[in-house]
Design a protein around this motif. Structure first.
Motif, mmCIF file in Angstrom:
data_model
loop_
_atom_site.group_PDB
_atom_site.id
_atom_site.type_symbol
_atom_site.label_atom_id
_atom_site.label_comp_id
_atom_site.label_asym_id
_atom_site.label_seq_id
_atom_site.Cartn_x
_atom_site.Cartn_y
_atom_site.Cartn_z
ATOM 1 N N VAL A 196 0.853 -1.184 0.000
ATOM 2 C CA VAL A 196 0.000 0.000 0.000
ATOM 3 C C VAL A 196 0.894 1.240 0.000
ATOM 4 O O VAL A 196 1.599 1.505 0.971
ATOM 5 N N ASP A 224 2.445 -2.078 4.616
ATOM 6 C CA ASP A 224 2.018 -0.701 4.845
ATOM 7 C C ASP A 224 3.186 0.238 4.541
ATOM 8 O O ASP A 224 4.061 0.459 5.369
ATOM 9 N N VAL A 279 -3.801 3.342 7.543
ATOM 10 C CA VAL A 279 -3.880 2.057 6.858
ATOM 11 C C VAL A 279 -3.827 0.913 7.867
ATOM 12 O O VAL A 279 -4.573 -0.068 7.763
#
Length: 359
Positions: free
Chosen positions: A8, A185, A194
């Motif tokens: 991400v 993350d 997140v």
């Protein structure tokens, strides 16, 4: 399709990690914006300095030099750390902090390097290894490596929720649902957000706003002048093509994650401090911008699996050093993620120093 790893964040942290993984796993890179690198990566002050960030960051920065030079993204600049008489203790502490490293530092007369320097600035430490860094080229090279390795890059894909069942993450994004065995993350200023959406506890990754202005000065900034930094941490500036100057008040304003914009007061503070250093006239502020620098509580980056949420991996808290440490940071993160030894050139890095287990 179930990817091995979903990352991400398509900025320098996520892109460099995806590139370091290469073909050893099926990688999905999820970027919330239309273009990767829109936030912190695209707003960097664009220099590489082994002292920037202090002794805790220096091993990552120094270990990254060879890869950055081989990639052709570094160009000569040099740095000069300056102070006034009352800053003598700071100068001594700065030299002592790096005395046990291979970072080349030397006391100099700053007036010999900065034209128009006001007379009270009598102390200087030269750091000749400091370099310009072509951030756009570095980031683009990582993204190109990801594509060549068969990785998938999805934009407009901000994570909205994630849950794990039977060893597989179901990742809900603004553009669809994806599946992966490991969720990384690398969301920069949004890292804690997140984590919460994935069911992990936040680590206290705090974004801070940093302001930069491009100035036209009289006289123009000399092309051969080094990057100049206040040893007390109140400003830095460096020459840019065409006689321009990039100036920052070295601000760190804690904010919630957002699309950062400069505040007029911060630009004014920067100019006021600059005019107290040299006798140049600021002819115009041609543009200004701001970016977010995100730090863990101890101001060191975080690379490693979460202690309590299986399959959740942290690659966050790079502060203002994520670009200059990208090769080493990616090597550390990839080695832990894949359960491998550090690759040649990075073996001396203390991986445990950056583990989330320290919190």
């Amino acid at each position: 399709m179930i990817h091995d790893i979903a990352i991400v964040g398509g900025g320098i942290a996520g892109a460099s990690l995806a590139a370091a993984i290469g073909t050893r796993a099926r990688v999905l890179l999820l970027e919330a914006e239309e273009q990767p690198g829109y936030h912190a990566t695209g707003r960097s002050a664009a220099f590489w300095s082994e002292t920037y960030g202090g002794p805790g960051i220096q091993p990552l920065t120094s270990a990254s030099e060879a890869a950055l030079r081989e990639g052709g993204v570094l160009a000569p600049l040099g740095s000069l750390h300056i102070g006034r008489a009352e800053d003598a203790g700071r100068i001594d502490a700065f030299l002592a902090a790096f005395a046990g490293t291979a970072v080349p530092l030397a006391r100099v007369d700053p007036a010999e390097h900065i034209p128009g320097l006001r007379p009270e600035w009598t102390l200087g430490v030269q750091e000749p290894s400091c370099a310009y860094i072509d951030v756009a080229a570095l980031h683009a090279s990582y993204l190109a490596t990801v594509r060549r390795s068969g990785g998938t890059i999805a934009t407009r894909a901000g994570l909205t929720a994630a849950s794990r069942s039977d060893g597989v993450w179901t990742i809900e994004t603004e553009s669809g649902v994806h599946h992966a065995r490991v969720l990384v993350d690398a969301a920069g200023a949004w890292a804690d957000m997140v984590a919460v959406r994935a069911g992990a506890a936040p680590l206290g990754i705090q974004p801070y706003r940093r302001t930069i202005a491009q100035l036209r000065t009289d006289p123009p900034a000399p092309a051969a002048m080094p990057h100049v930094a206040d040893i007390a941490g109140r400003f830095y500036f460096k020459p840019e093509p065409g006689g321009r100057l990039w100036l920052s008040p070295h601000d760190e304003t804690p904010v919630d994650p957002y699309d950062a914009a400069p505040e007029e007061i911060d630009v004014a503070i920067a100019i006021d401090r600059f005019e107290g250093v040299v006798d140049w006239r600021v002819a115009a502020v041609e543009r200004s911008w701001a970016g977010l620098r995100s730090f863990a509580p101890d101001r060191l980056p975080v690379y490693g699996f979460d202690r309590y949420v299986p399959g959740f991996f942290w690659c966050a808290g790079q502060g203002g050093f994520g670009i200059q440490t990208a090769p080493a940071g990616a090597a550390v993160a990839a080695s832990v993620l894949l359960g491998e030894s550090l690759p040649p050139g990075f073996e001396r890095i203390d991986v445990e120093r950056y583990s989330p287990a320290r919190f």
